[in-house]
Design a protein around this motif. Sequence first.
Motif, mmCIF file in Angstrom:
data_model
loop_
_atom_site.group_PDB
_atom_site.id
_atom_site.type_symbol
_atom_site.label_atom_id
_atom_site.label_comp_id
_atom_site.label_asym_id
_atom_site.label_seq_id
_atom_site.Cartn_x
_atom_site.Cartn_y
_atom_site.Cartn_z
ATOM 1 N N GLY A 9 0.820 -1.205 0.000
ATOM 2 C CA GLY A 9 0.000 0.000 0.000
ATOM 3 C C GLY A 9 0.851 1.251 0.000
ATOM 4 N N GLY A 10 0.190 2.393 -0.164
ATOM 5 C CA GLY A 10 0.908 3.652 -0.157
ATOM 6 C C GLY A 10 0.066 4.776 -0.698
ATOM 7 N N LEU A 11 0.740 5.889 -0.972
ATOM 8 C CA LEU A 11 0.102 7.075 -1.505
ATOM 9 C C LEU A 11 0.437 7.178 -2.992
ATOM 10 N N VAL A 12 -0.572 7.377 -3.803
ATOM 11 C CA VAL A 12 -0.378 7.461 -5.248
ATOM 12 C C VAL A 12 -1.323 8.498 -5.816
ATOM 13 N N LEU A 18 -0.625 0.602 -8.197
ATOM 14 C CA LEU A 18 -0.006 -0.057 -7.055
ATOM 15 C C LEU A 18 -0.232 -1.546 -7.194
ATOM 16 N N ARG A 19 0.677 -2.334 -6.626
ATOM 17 C CA ARG A 19 0.459 -3.773 -6.540
ATOM 18 C C ARG A 19 0.524 -4.184 -5.082
ATOM 19 N N LEU A 20 -0.591 -4.724 -4.622
ATOM 20 C CA LEU A 20 -0.657 -5.249 -3.268
ATOM 21 C C LEU A 20 -0.274 -6.724 -3.271
ATOM 22 N N SER A 21 0.380 -7.134 -2.200
ATOM 23 C CA SER A 21 0.734 -8.535 -2.013
ATOM 24 C C SER A 21 0.176 -9.012 -0.685
ATOM 25 N N CYS A 22 -0.127 -10.282 -0.624
ATOM 26 C CA CYS A 22 -0.593 -10.898 0.618
ATOM 27 C C CYS A 22 0.119 -12.237 0.740
ATOM 28 N N ALA A 23 1.012 -12.322 1.715
ATOM 29 C CA ALA A 23 1.775 -13.546 1.922
ATOM 30 C C ALA A 23 1.111 -14.395 2.992
ATOM 31 N N ALA A 24 0.895 -15.656 2.666
ATOM 32 C CA ALA A 24 0.250 -16.587 3.582
ATOM 33 C C ALA A 24 1.266 -17.557 4.158
ATOM 34 N N ALA A 75 3.275 -21.367 -5.489
ATOM 35 C CA ALA A 75 4.604 -21.775 -5.054
ATOM 36 C C ALA A 75 5.152 -20.826 -3.988
ATOM 37 N N LYS A 76 4.758 -19.563 -4.080
ATOM 38 C CA LYS A 76 5.224 -18.562 -3.117
ATOM 39 C C LYS A 76 4.220 -18.321 -1.995
ATOM 40 N N GLY A 77 3.037 -18.908 -2.105
ATOM 41 C CA GLY A 77 2.026 -18.692 -1.075
ATOM 42 C C GLY A 77 1.561 -17.256 -1.002
ATOM 43 N N THR A 78 1.424 -16.622 -2.146
ATOM 44 C CA THR A 78 1.129 -15.194 -2.192
ATOM 45 C C THR A 78 0.022 -14.903 -3.191
ATOM 46 N N VAL A 79 -0.843 -13.985 -2.813
ATOM 47 C CA VAL A 79 -1.872 -13.483 -3.716
ATOM 48 C C VAL A 79 -1.592 -12.002 -3.944
ATOM 49 N N TYR A 80 -1.879 -11.544 -5.159
ATOM 50 C CA TYR A 80 -1.587 -10.176 -5.561
ATOM 51 C C TYR A 80 -2.856 -9.465 -6.015
ATOM 52 N N LEU A 81 -2.805 -8.146 -5.898
ATOM 53 C CA LEU A 81 -3.846 -7.312 -6.486
ATOM 54 C C LEU A 81 -3.147 -6.170 -7.212
ATOM 55 N N GLN A 82 -3.135 -6.249 -8.538
ATOM 56 C CA GLN A 82 -2.586 -5.182 -9.356
ATOM 57 C C GLN A 82 -3.669 -4.151 -9.582
ATOM 58 N N MET A 83 -3.403 -2.925 -9.176
ATOM 59 C CA MET A 83 -4.408 -1.865 -9.261
ATOM 60 C C MET A 83 -3.889 -0.776 -10.195
ATOM 61 N N ASN A 84 -4.581 -0.598 -11.304
ATOM 62 C CA ASN A 84 -4.215 0.402 -12.307
ATOM 63 C C ASN A 84 -5.285 1.479 -12.389
ATOM 64 N N ASN A 85 -4.917 2.605 -12.952
ATOM 65 C CA ASN A 85 -5.851 3.721 -13.127
ATOM 66 C C ASN A 85 -6.605 4.004 -11.831
ATOM 67 N N GLY A 116 -4.365 -5.596 7.052
ATOM 68 C CA GLY A 116 -4.726 -4.501 6.161
ATOM 69 C C GLY A 116 -3.540 -3.642 5.773
ATOM 70 N N THR A 117 -3.667 -3.005 4.617
ATOM 71 C CA THR A 117 -2.659 -2.064 4.143
ATOM 72 C C THR A 117 -3.377 -0.852 3.559
ATOM 73 N N GLN A 118 -2.895 0.334 3.895
ATOM 74 C CA GLN A 118 -3.560 1.562 3.496
ATOM 75 C C GLN A 118 -3.201 1.942 2.069
ATOM 76 N N VAL A 119 -4.221 2.242 1.288
ATOM 77 C CA VAL A 119 -4.049 2.790 -0.061
ATOM 78 C C VAL A 119 -4.722 4.156 -0.084
ATOM 79 N N THR A 120 -3.957 5.168 -0.452
ATOM 80 C CA THR A 120 -4.487 6.520 -0.532
ATOM 81 C C THR A 120 -4.225 7.060 -1.928
ATOM 82 N N VAL A 121 -5.284 7.499 -2.589
ATOM 83 C CA VAL A 121 -5.183 8.020 -3.949
ATOM 84 C C VAL A 121 -5.539 9.502 -3.910
ATOM 85 N N SER A 122 -4.594 10.329 -4.284
ATOM 86 C CA SER A 122 -4.830 11.762 -4.266
ATOM 87 C C SER A 122 -5.311 12.238 -5.634
#
Length: 123
Positions: A9-12, A18-24, A75-85, A116-122
């Motif tokens: 997460g972050g400010l964009v 942004l690409r979010l990751s979730c490691a299990a 294989a990595k035990g991870t799910v991603y969320l690629q967020m565009n536009n 949770g991870t914060q996503v802020t879009v300005s």
Amino acid sequence: QLQLVESGGGLVQAGGSLRLSCAASGRTFTNYAMGWFRQAPGKEREFVSAISWSGFNKYYAASVKGRFTISRDNAKGTVYLQMNNLKPEDTAVYYCAATLGPPVTFTTGYDYWGQGTQVTVSS
């Protein structure tokens, strides 16, 4: 117990990505369908996207379809969320969740949650 840890997460600025990751960890990742939800201040937690254990079936909320892409690397035990536009209305805390059942769109269908991870879009 299955532990989930989100990151990315972050400010964009609006229009950015942004690409979010979730490691299990702690359990066999491929036993679980995974979901992403988000919660904005003063609002209920809402469904964003979900993916089956195989990655074959994917689901999206209407508000993010065409802009967000969910994927998983078993294989990595991870799910991603690629967020565009990204848009200002995407601002929220994003949570990943896991379920032993099918990848549903409601929060009560999930057994485990990340912090949770914060996503802020300005604008």
